[in-house]
Design an enzyme around this catalytic site. Sequence first.
Site, PDB file in Angstrom:
ATOM      1  N   SER A 167     -12.486  12.135   7.212  1.00  0.00           N
ATOM      2  CA  SER A 167     -11.372  11.369   8.228  1.00  0.00           C
ATOM      3  C   SER A 167     -12.041  11.441   9.606  1.00  0.00           C
ATOM      4  O   SER A 167     -13.212  10.884   9.723  1.00  0.00           O
ATOM      5  CB  SER A 167     -10.073  12.232   8.282  1.00  0.00           C
ATOM      6  OG  SER A 167      -9.263  11.433   9.045  1.00  0.00           O
ATOM      7  N   HIS A 194     -10.778   7.922   5.938  1.00  0.00           N
ATOM      8  CA  HIS A 194      -9.866   7.363   6.518  1.00  0.00           C
ATOM      9  C   HIS A 194     -10.208   6.499   7.702  1.00  0.00           C
ATOM     10  O   HIS A 194     -10.937   6.847   8.823  1.00  0.00           O
ATOM     11  CB  HIS A 194      -8.993   8.568   7.126  1.00  0.00           C
ATOM     12  CG  HIS A 194      -8.270   9.388   5.920  1.00  0.00           C
ATOM     13  ND1 HIS A 194      -7.833  10.773   6.399  1.00  0.00           N
ATOM     14  CD2 HIS A 194      -8.121   9.333   4.701  1.00  0.00           C
ATOM     15  CE1 HIS A 194      -7.337  11.448   5.496  1.00  0.00           C
ATOM     16  NE2 HIS A 194      -7.775  10.382   4.256  1.00  0.00           N
ATOM     17  N   ASP A 287      -5.591  16.452   3.794  1.00  0.00           N
ATOM     18  CA  ASP A 287      -5.601  15.430   2.658  1.00  0.00           C
ATOM     19  C   ASP A 287      -6.989  15.866   2.218  1.00  0.00           C
ATOM     20  O   ASP A 287      -7.877  16.258   2.702  1.00  0.00           O
ATOM     21  CB  ASP A 287      -5.854  14.000   3.095  1.00  0.00           C
ATOM     22  CG  ASP A 287      -6.253  13.123   2.224  1.00  0.00           C
ATOM     23  OD1 ASP A 287      -5.784  13.264   0.917  1.00  0.00           O
ATOM     24  OD2 ASP A 287      -6.912  12.198   2.219  1.00  0.00           O
TER      25      ASP A 287
END
EC number: 3.1.1.61
Length: 347
Positions: A167, A194, A287
């Site tokens: 991310s 992400h 995540d």
Amino acid sequence: MNPVRVMIVEDSAVVRQLLAHIVSRDPRLALAAALDSAEAALAELERVRPDVISMDIRLPGMDGLEATRRIMAERPTPIVVIADAVEERGLRISMNALRAGALTVVEKPLGPSREGWEGVAEAICTQLYIMSQVPVIRRRPSALAVPRPAPALPGATRPSLVGIAASTGGPPALARVLGALPSDFAVPVLVVQHMGAPFMEGFAAWLDGLVGPRVGIARDRELPRPGHVYVAPGDRHLGVTGGGLMQVSEAPPVGGQRPAADVLFSSMARFLGPRGMGILLTGMGEDGARGLATLHGAGGLTLAEDETTAVVYGMPAAAARLGGVSALLPLDLIGPRLLRAVGAEPS
């Protein structure tokens, strides 16, 4: 709590005014300065001392990439790149700015009359607020080049597929890991990053120009091939099926994310077990932690980026807390460990 002080760097008077309006109406943010050039931003940086910078990329004189490099060298400050998602050269500069230290890239607003305006405005404000909390520092070179070997891990099944997720701070980290792989790397690699949906094609193209394996956007029901890296499309989950095909889906977000690393790693655990290898890199939030733990429990080799190199240690730390990590490694040791896992020693 005091609002986050935002410096806007944008040469277009119209867009600059628009961004100032967006920032000023958000109670979490305060407009500290709105400037029309990188040179002006550098001159005002010490006086204004912003908490976060909104950085245009296509600027007159010094561009946003060079400005990012200078800011990260002189007074490290969280930088959010504001870019036109369809402009190819600007996208390349944006990705290189991420490599130089910017934290994320968001879509440039086109005005209140355009469809999706409120969503874009909210995304800009949210990213400015979130990224203002990320501690950006000058890292000593020695901290990134620790000359210790990767720890020996128990003999594991040779993986048939590698999944990597990241991310915040992910693009340069992915470039480093994938850059260690040869063009004929023996195992397909699936990537979840992400990032805003409009930027995924440009991100994949940027990576493709940096690393040995071919990089492209994953397609539903396609068989992943060795020597290729497949990036999850924007706003779509990526996983694998029992038949070894890639699965791209519009299933609901998981943990607020789509694509979600948890979806990728969980599908690998279910259908590949010990033949799946998962790697979790820098990122905010959690995540991937549960999915990586599931893959680890199914016998797969799982690696996560160590705190010493992660821009944000959130996702790797969450995975480590769940006991889902075979080894925590500094970034530069992950690529070589991946090569060894598939039986190819680093060159």
